[in-house]
Enzyme design. Structure first.
Site, PDB file in Angstrom:
ATOM      1  N   GLU A   1      21.013 -11.235 -14.471  1.00 20.43           N
ATOM      2  CA  GLU A   1      21.733 -10.657 -13.328  1.00 20.43           C
ATOM      3  C   GLU A   1      22.770  -9.639 -13.797  1.00 20.43           C
ATOM      4  OE1 GLU A   1      21.115 -10.692 -10.268  1.00 20.43           O
ATOM      5  OE2 GLU A   1      19.614 -12.259 -10.189  1.00 20.43           O
TER       6      GLU A   1
ATOM      7  N   ASP B   1      23.080  -7.822  -2.734  1.00 17.50           N
ATOM      8  CA  ASP B   1      23.119  -6.604  -3.542  1.00 17.50           C
ATOM      9  C   ASP B   1      22.742  -5.404  -2.662  1.00 17.50           C
ATOM     10  OD1 ASP B   1      20.406  -6.795  -3.184  1.00 17.50           O
ATOM     11  OD2 ASP B   1      19.887  -6.734  -5.301  1.00 17.50           O
TER      12      ASP B   1
ATOM     13  N   ARG C   1      12.146 -14.658 -14.711  1.00 18.32           N
ATOM     14  CA  ARG C   1      11.748 -15.621 -13.676  1.00 18.32           C
ATOM     15  C   ARG C   1      10.911 -16.753 -14.256  1.00 18.32           C
ATOM     16  NH1 ARG C   1      10.281 -11.380  -8.912  1.00 18.32           N
ATOM     17  NH2 ARG C   1      12.407 -11.133  -8.133  1.00 18.32           N
TER      18      ARG C   1
ATOM     19  N   TYR D   1      28.642 -11.259  -5.886  1.00 17.39           N
ATOM     20  CA  TYR D   1      27.183 -11.155  -6.002  1.00 17.39           C
ATOM     21  C   TYR D   1      26.669 -12.040  -7.141  1.00 17.39           C
ATOM     22  CZ  TYR D   1      22.612  -9.917  -7.367  1.00 17.39           C
ATOM     23  OH  TYR D   1      21.308 -10.037  -7.732  1.00 17.39           O
TER      24      TYR D   1
ATOM     25  N   CYS E   1      12.269  -6.992  13.073  1.00 19.10           N
ATOM     26  CA  CYS E   1      13.092  -5.916  12.529  1.00 19.10           C
ATOM     27  C   CYS E   1      13.422  -4.875  13.608  1.00 19.10           C
ATOM     28  CB  CYS E   1      12.372  -5.254  11.352  1.00 19.10           C
ATOM     29  SG  CYS E   1      13.327  -3.909  10.650  1.00 19.10           S
TER      30      CYS E   1
END
Ligand code: SF4
Length: 365
Positions: free
Chosen positions: A48, A149, A36, A131, A217
């Site tokens: 990835e 994912d 990152r 993905y 949620c």
């Protein structure tokens, strides 16, 4: 289903602001990971690929070493498959690495070493699925593609109270994300959802109290978020028995290169699957004679090792042999090496367990 659909219609992620709380949580809480540190397409892509089926902690040292050894796509394309596999040794799922190597060669040849930034071009490269394409194009190129994912699926299944990850529900998740992805920060939006799944919305014990989106949620509101998605009953993994031999001649021992779907291109001591445990010494001697023309003499059984692959468990009976002919020879798919040569070859993980046995005892090669 209709009742559920009606409930879902009432959820308006935009008005409830999924993106803002998610991104501000991500900005404050994201883990400092080496991949990152920048959003270079090459770095994002290789990280990835490594992260598929593999834990972050395992990937970090591999990623750091890889970037040192292969700083750009050209360095990968120019490297031999042997050297690429050696750097991947122990990370598993080696087809990822071979596909990345093939893709690198295509990029050098057809794209002048520049990683393409369109969906069709990038998605058509070997090993690149939806993905990976979504993750790389959104994180490295700031394009509006979702990256779904396992972590994202779990978060979304709980958020929208989906029991089954059926095709219909997966499409629903995808279209919901496509609608609500943050158009200014698509890469961060994708990463934030993945990070939430990895650090907060954990499979067995989600930390709902710490979750930035618990207000919307449905799984949380329902009281038992772990009901979503339903976990499938795990299939029993079969056990397969192999016999393998350290076959010595003078100060060297025999290794062979795998050729086939599984672990293709990696090296190992000669080994062969057996169906019965009886008479396995003679079976192995015959296998070696038929394959290499060598007559070998059994010395002793050294030990048994176990190793788990995704679709079977392996039990390997490791035996000690000497080669009694006076020929050793070398081919492209086999070699006689000494202990000090081990680092020059890429061996699979089960084989390294064999070498470990010898580190604790006398190698005499
Ligand atoms: S509230 Fe709990 S179940 Fe819902 S997304 Fe957050 S962590 Fe996951």
């Amino acid at each position: 289903m209709d009742v559920e659909k009606n409930v879902l219609k009432k959820i308006n992620f935009q008005s409830m602001g999924i993106s803002n709380p998610l991104l501000s949580w991500f900005d404050t809480n994201k883990r400092a990971l080496p991949f990152r540190e920048n959003n270079k397409p090459y770095n994002v892509w290789i990280s990835e690929v490594m992260l598929q089926q593999t834990k972050v902690d395992t990937v970090i040292p591999y990623f750091n070493e890889w970037i040192k050894k292969f700083p750009n796509i050209k360095a990968v394309a120019d490297a031999s498959e042997e050297s690429i596999l050696k750097s991947w040794e122990g990370l598993g799922y080696y087809s990822r690495c071979r596909n990345f190597h093939r893709a690198a060669k295509i990029i050098v040849k057809e794209y002048n070493s520049i990683i393409p930034d369109t969906w069709d071009e990038f998605r058509s490269l070997p090993g690149v699925g939806d993905y990976t394409a979504g993750a790389v194009l959104s994180i490295a190129f700031n394009k509006n593609y979702v990256a779904i994912d396992g972590n994202v699926k779990r978060v979304m299944a709980r958020l929208t109270k989906r029991r089954k990850l059926s095709k219909y529900n997966q499409n629903y998740i995808k279209s919901t994300l496509n609608k609500h992805i943050d158009k200014n920060r698509p890469g961060d939006f994708n990463q934030a959802l993945m990070e939430l799944g990895a650090c907060v919305c954990l499979p067995k014990k989600p930390k709902c109290d710490e979750c930035p989106i618990n207000g919307i949620c449905l799984g949380y509101k329902n009281g038992i978020p772990t009901n979503y998605p339903m976990t499938s009953v795990k299939k029993q993994i079969p056990l397969q028995i192999y016999v393998g031999g350290i076959i010595k001649f003078e100060k060297k021992f025999l290794i062979q290169k795998r050729d086939g779907k599984m672990l293709n291109g990696l090296w190992e001591i000669p080994m062969k699957k057996i169906t019965r445990k009886s008479n396995h010494i003679e079976y192995f001697k015959k296998y070696i004679f038929n394959k290499y023309g060598y007559k070998i003499k059994f010395k002793k059984i050294i030990s048994e090792i176990e190793h788990a692959y995704s679709h079977f468990k392996m039990k390997l009976i490791v035996m000690d042999f000497i080669q009694i002919d006076d020929i050793i020879g070398v081919g492209t798919s086999f070699s006689w090496i000494s202990k000090s040569d081990i680092d020059n070859y890429a061996f699979h993980k089960a084989n390294h367990k064999v070498f470990k046995l010898f580190n604790n005892s006398n190698w005499d090669v």
